[in-house]
Design a protein around this motif. Structure first.
Motif, short mmCIF file in Angstrom:
data_model
loop_
_atom_site.label_atom_id
_atom_site.label_comp_id
_atom_site.label_asym_id
_atom_site.label_seq_id
_atom_site.Cartn_x
_atom_site.Cartn_y
_atom_site.Cartn_z
N GLU A 107 -25.58 -35.21 -7.59
CA GLU A 107 -26.15 -35.13 -6.47
C GLU A 107 -25.25 -35.08 -5.21
N ARG A 108 -24.05 -35.48 -5.35
CA ARG A 108 -23.01 -35.61 -4.20
C ARG A 108 -22.25 -34.29 -4.23
N TYR A 109 -22.19 -33.43 -5.07
CA TYR A 109 -21.30 -32.34 -5.30
C TYR A 109 -21.57 -31.23 -4.38
N TYR A 110 -20.53 -30.92 -3.52
CA TYR A 110 -20.79 -29.87 -2.42
C TYR A 110 -19.66 -28.97 -2.57
N ALA A 111 -19.57 -27.51 -2.79
CA ALA A 111 -18.44 -26.62 -2.84
C ALA A 111 -18.63 -25.22 -2.49
N ALA A 112 -17.52 -24.71 -2.17
CA ALA A 112 -17.59 -23.16 -1.90
C ALA A 112 -16.10 -22.48 -2.74
N PHE A 113 -16.64 -21.45 -3.32
CA PHE A 113 -15.69 -20.65 -4.04
C PHE A 113 -15.16 -19.46 -3.11
N VAL A 114 -13.92 -19.14 -3.40
CA VAL A 114 -13.36 -17.74 -2.93
C VAL A 114 -12.13 -17.38 -3.64
N GLU A 115 -12.00 -15.81 -3.35
CA GLU A 115 -10.97 -15.37 -4.23
C GLU A 115 -10.25 -14.11 -3.38
N ASP A 116 -8.97 -14.16 -3.68
CA ASP A 116 -8.33 -13.27 -2.90
C ASP A 116 -8.03 -11.88 -3.49
N ASP A 117 -7.33 -11.26 -3.08
CA ASP A 117 -7.18 -9.58 -3.37
C ASP A 117 -6.61 -9.60 -4.96
N ASN A 118 -6.11 -10.55 -5.45
CA ASN A 118 -5.47 -10.72 -6.87
C ASN A 118 -6.31 -11.41 -7.66
N GLY A 119 -7.41 -11.73 -7.53
CA GLY A 119 -8.34 -12.26 -8.20
C GLY A 119 -8.34 -13.70 -8.62
N ILE A 120 -7.33 -14.24 -7.61
CA ILE A 120 -7.13 -15.94 -7.52
C ILE A 120 -8.32 -16.73 -6.97
N ARG A 121 -8.94 -17.56 -7.72
CA ARG A 121 -10.28 -18.04 -6.95
C ARG A 121 -9.71 -19.53 -6.80
N PHE A 122 -9.98 -19.88 -5.62
CA PHE A 122 -10.16 -21.40 -5.01
C PHE A 122 -11.35 -21.98 -4.92
N GLU A 123 -11.54 -23.25 -5.24
CA GLU A 123 -12.78 -23.88 -4.86
C GLU A 123 -12.40 -25.02 -3.78
N PHE A 124 -13.41 -24.98 -2.61
CA PHE A 124 -13.18 -26.36 -1.98
C PHE A 124 -14.31 -27.17 -2.20
N MET A 125 -14.11 -28.40 -2.66
CA MET A 125 -15.16 -29.27 -3.08
C MET A 125 -14.90 -30.69 -2.52
N PHE A 126 -16.26 -31.06 -2.25
CA PHE A 126 -16.27 -32.63 -1.79
C PHE A 126 -17.38 -33.17 -2.83
N ASN A 127 -16.90 -34.31 -3.49
CA ASN A 127 -17.52 -35.08 -4.32
C ASN A 127 -17.22 -36.61 -4.13
N PRO A 128 -17.97 -37.18 -3.20
CA PRO A 128 -17.50 -38.66 -2.74
C PRO A 128 -17.96 -39.62 -4.18
N PRO A 129 -17.29 -40.69 -4.27
CA PRO A 129 -17.83 -41.59 -5.15
C PRO A 129 -18.99 -41.95 -5.10
N ARG A 130 -19.80 -42.25 -6.25
CA ARG A 130 -21.23 -42.74 -6.20
C ARG A 130 -21.37 -44.13 -5.36
N GLU A 131 -22.36 -44.50 -4.50
CA GLU A 131 -22.62 -45.51 -3.84
C GLU A 131 -22.76 -46.64 -4.99
N VAL A 132 -21.96 -47.74 -4.81
CA VAL A 132 -21.91 -49.04 -5.78
C VAL A 132 -22.93 -50.10 -5.11
N ASP A 133 -24.01 -50.26 -5.93
CA ASP A 133 -24.70 -51.48 -5.39
C ASP A 133 -24.15 -52.61 -5.31
N ALA A 134 -24.17 -53.30 -4.15
CA ALA A 134 -23.61 -54.65 -4.02
C ALA A 134 -24.51 -55.69 -4.47
#
Length: 134
Positions: A107-134
């Protein structure tokens, strides 16, 4: 010890690839270093290097074929995913998947995928740690 020391990528048109990669790599906080037969960007001890392809006519790489899949860059926020995606679009990358949540991963994973002219694919991703109950 890091998992990787460096990643080398062969590209069809080195000047065009530098124009596409440089804004993204600079936005990730990397420092560029030009060399006689390529260019690299580094952050700490980790390095990404572009080399001109040894043979012409064998690109671009096709996603899903044997070989490269994608390289994921973890970032600190959803806004940073959005910012990097916009920088890549402005530099001529192709939008593969616009920034969005990926609840199939978690439920925390947020990302985007892009590709250059050579077919090289990058992902930019935000995946923070799960909140730990205190």
């Amino acid at each position: 010890m890091p998992l990787f020391d460096h990643i080398g990528i062969s590209v069809t048109d080195l000047p065009r690839s530098i124009a596409q990669f440089d804004p993204v790599m600079q936005a990730l906080g990397c420092t560029r270093q030009d060399a006689e037969n390529g260019v690299s960007w580094y952050l700490g001890e980790e390095e990404l290097i572009l080399f001109p392809a040894r043979e012409s006519g064998n690109g671009p790489h096709r996603h899903g074929h044997v070989g490269w899949q994608h390289l994921a860059f973890p970032v600190t926020s959803r806004d940073e995913v959005d910012r990097l995606h916009a920088i890549a679009m402005d530099a001529g990358w192709t939008d593969v998947r616009a920034p969005k949540a990926y609840p199939r991963f978690n439920e925390r994973y947020y990302a985007a995928f892009v590709e250059d002219d050579n077919g090289i694919r990058f992902e930019f991703m935000f995946n923070p740690p799960r909140e730990v109950d205190a």
